[in-house]
Design a protein around this motif. Structure first.
Motif, short mmCIF file in Angstrom:
data_model
loop_
_atom_site.label_atom_id
_atom_site.label_comp_id
_atom_site.label_asym_id
_atom_site.label_seq_id
_atom_site.Cartn_x
_atom_site.Cartn_y
_atom_site.Cartn_z
N LEU A 233 0.84 -1.19 0.00
CA LEU A 233 0.00 0.00 0.00
C LEU A 233 0.88 1.25 0.00
O LEU A 233 0.61 2.22 -0.70
CB LEU A 233 -0.91 -0.01 1.23
CG LEU A 233 -1.91 1.11 1.37
CD1 LEU A 233 -2.99 1.01 0.31
CD2 LEU A 233 -2.54 1.09 2.76
N VAL A 234 1.91 1.23 0.82
CA VAL A 234 2.92 2.29 0.87
C VAL A 234 4.26 1.64 0.59
O VAL A 234 4.76 0.86 1.39
CB VAL A 234 2.93 2.99 2.24
CG1 VAL A 234 4.06 4.01 2.31
CG2 VAL A 234 1.60 3.65 2.53
N ASP A 235 4.83 1.94 -0.55
CA ASP A 235 6.10 1.34 -0.95
C ASP A 235 7.22 1.90 -0.07
O ASP A 235 7.51 3.10 -0.13
CB ASP A 235 6.38 1.66 -2.42
CG ASP A 235 7.56 0.86 -2.97
OD1 ASP A 235 8.33 0.32 -2.16
OD2 ASP A 235 7.69 0.79 -4.20
N PRO A 236 7.86 1.07 0.76
CA PRO A 236 8.92 1.58 1.64
C PRO A 236 10.05 2.25 0.89
O PRO A 236 10.75 3.11 1.44
CB PRO A 236 9.40 0.32 2.37
CG PRO A 236 8.26 -0.63 2.29
CD PRO A 236 7.60 -0.37 0.97
N ARG A 237 10.25 1.87 -0.38
CA ARG A 237 11.32 2.51 -1.16
C ARG A 237 11.07 4.00 -1.35
O ARG A 237 12.01 4.77 -1.56
CB ARG A 237 11.45 1.82 -2.51
CG ARG A 237 11.98 0.39 -2.43
CD ARG A 237 11.92 -0.28 -3.79
NE ARG A 237 10.54 -0.40 -4.26
CZ ARG A 237 10.21 -0.92 -5.43
NH1 ARG A 237 11.14 -1.35 -6.25
NH2 ARG A 237 8.94 -1.00 -5.78
N LEU A 238 9.79 4.39 -1.30
CA LEU A 238 9.47 5.81 -1.47
C LEU A 238 9.71 6.62 -0.20
O LEU A 238 9.48 7.83 -0.17
CB LEU A 238 8.01 5.96 -1.92
CG LEU A 238 7.66 5.32 -3.26
CD1 LEU A 238 6.19 5.52 -3.58
CD2 LEU A 238 8.53 5.89 -4.37
#
Length: 500
Positions: A278-283
């Motif tokens: 849901l929330v890409d940790p890479r971002l």
């Protein structure tokens, strides 16, 4: 209800096209949609004391009419951002606007019936419209020529603050003239107009056919992540809200806050393992991304604390020794300078960002907010002081929020626009929810026994100064951001994406 509203809007859009009225421009629709959502977020703020008396609830409970919107927005925004990247931003924007219409209708009915739970549910449904912002950024990046993209992004970013200030400014006169129900009726009308524009935009403009992003497969939504995020936010904010009643060291308060933080950790763990997070940790990695998101969270806490405190202070009866007993209309007029200065600051922020960089514009806003909030904590004895400081806060809002869109988009690829701006919008809304609740808690904690729950003036002084310190924190975080040599602005990033 949403299906019916969407069908009606589609019919109206079809009639508009057949009437030969001409194409619906993309940018006005995006700005109208963003304005409607931003207005919806803060339009209840001047009326919170009225809602408190109308529903016979406490001040923190009344503040949940603001917090519920923000919580729903925080949960739905990343879902909308991902869906927009995968399925098309216009469709997602239309669905979010339909939620805003439906939630406004429900809240209007519940308010008319003096039904607090129904009004709260309507506000939560309205909050689902928070997904409009990542969709708008995605469409702007898709449809705007490179040479105009920076200005469009700044305008959309500023609309978050401008619409919020306008919502506070117009709500007071509207409530005095027609009652609180018309807050929601007006929102339903504005959202309906934006919905018609969003539905008509895909057929009568140059908006490209919407398909899934070629860089991403069509995968299912991360429902587990969405549920964990919602549970974590609700638990922490409920613990903050009820801490004064239950006791800050009580088992329920510590359990809720601790449990919320634990759920937040579980959310991050799930996202790290998910193939379609849901929330890409890479971002969230890297100085530019992490620093921008952290600065967004902190400045939002400071700004929304002030936005909650000013109307409450102004409407406190003069018999308390410090309030003005202002009506909602006077309160709204008091905040007009804030709204006007925010509008003026948005193009100034774009100008500074274009000639220097976006972090410089953000620092101007954060520094001005810190100085103004500190001055307001030290001197708040007249309406004139609030009008002047409100104008300065409007400038601070405009500079800070207008710069964030450029910082975020400049740090990600084009196919990550919806997800990245979604994360940033989450942090704005989470910061706003935390700021409004903390402000309410600090003020109500100052109430002495035997005063009928009326806060002491020292409570407001403490809250304003705490907001100033928070703004200083946002300024400090901005120095983590890379300098002009390491910052890739929106225009240059767009060119790099095209060339690759």
């Amino acid at each position: 209800m949403r299906v019916l509203l969407a069908a009606c809007a589609a019919f109206l859009a079809k009639r508009l096209r057949r009437s030969g009225a001409g194409p619906v421009p993309v940018l006005p629709v995006l700005l109208a949609a963003a304005l409607a959502v931003a207005l919806a977020q803060t339009v209840v703020v001047p009326a919170l004391p009225l809602f408190q008396r109308r529903f016979h609830v406490s001040q923190p409970d009344a503040a949940w009419l603001l917090t519920a919107f923000m919580l729903a927005s925080a949960v739905v925004t990343p879902v909308a951002g991902r869906l927009g990247d995968l399925l098309g931003h216009r469709r997602v924007m239309a669905a979010c606007l339909a939620c805003l219409v439906a939630g406004s209708v429900l809240a209007a009915y519940a308010d008319h019936a003096s039904w607090y739970a129904g009004t709260l549910a309507g506000r939560a449904l309205q909050g689902c419209a928070g997904g409009v912002f990542p969709s708008a950024f995605g469409l702007a990046r898709q449809e705007t020529p490179p040479e105009r993209l920076s200005g469009v992004i700044s305008a959309l970013s500023a609309m978050f603050g401008v619409g919020g200030a306008l919502g506070i400014a117009v709500a007071g006169p509207l409530v005095d003239a027609a009652g609180t129900v018309w807050l929601f009726v007006t929102l339903a009308g504005l959202a309906g107009v934006a919905l018609v524009g969003a539905l008509g935009m895909g057929s009568v403009t140059g908006v490209r056919p919407e398909t899934a992003s070629p860089a991403r497969p069509r995968t299912g939504l991360d429902l587990t992540g969405a549920l964990l995020l919602a549970a974590a936010l609700v638990a922490v904010l409920l613990g903050i809200t009820q801490g004064r009643v239950w006791g800050w060291a009580s088992a329920p308060t510590l359990g809720l806050v601790g449990g919320g933080l634990l759920l937040g950790g579980c959310f991050l763990a799930v996202e790290l393992r998910s193939a379609a997070p849901l929330v890409d940790p890479r971002l969230l990695r890297g100085r530019a991304r992490a620093g921008t998101h952290a600065a967004t969270l902190v400045i939002s806490v400071a700004m929304f604390s002030a936005a909650t405190l000013i109307p409450q202070f102004a409407q406190t009866p003069g018999s308390s020794g410090y309030g003005f007993g202002a009506s909602p209309t006077v309160t709204g007029l008091l905040l007009v300078p804030m709204a006007l200065c925010m509008v003026l600051a948005a193009p100034l922020s774009a100008w500074v960002s274009a000639r220097r960089d976006s972090r410089t514009a953000f620092r101007i806003g954060a520094a001005l907010a810190a100085a103004t909030l500190a001055a307001l904590g030290a001197a708040h004895g007249s309406l004139a002081v609030f009008a002047v400081t409100g104008a300065l806060l409007g400038l601070a809002y405009g500079f800070a929020f207008a710069s964030l869109g450029g910082l975020v988009i400049g740090a990600v690829r084009a196919d990550q626009t919806g997800a990245a701006t979604g994360i940033n919008t989450i942090l704005r809304t989470v910061g706003g929810a935390v700021g409004s609740q903390l402000a309410a808690v600090v003020v109500t904690t100052s109430a002495a026994p035997g005063t009928g729950g009326l806060p002491a003036e020292s409570g407001y002084t403490t809250a304003f100064l705490a907001s100033a310190v928070t703004a200083v924190g946002a300024l400090a975080v901005s120095y983590v951001l890379p300098g002009p040599g390491g910052e890739r602005g929106p225009v240059r990033r767009r060119a790099a994406d095209v060339s690759s």
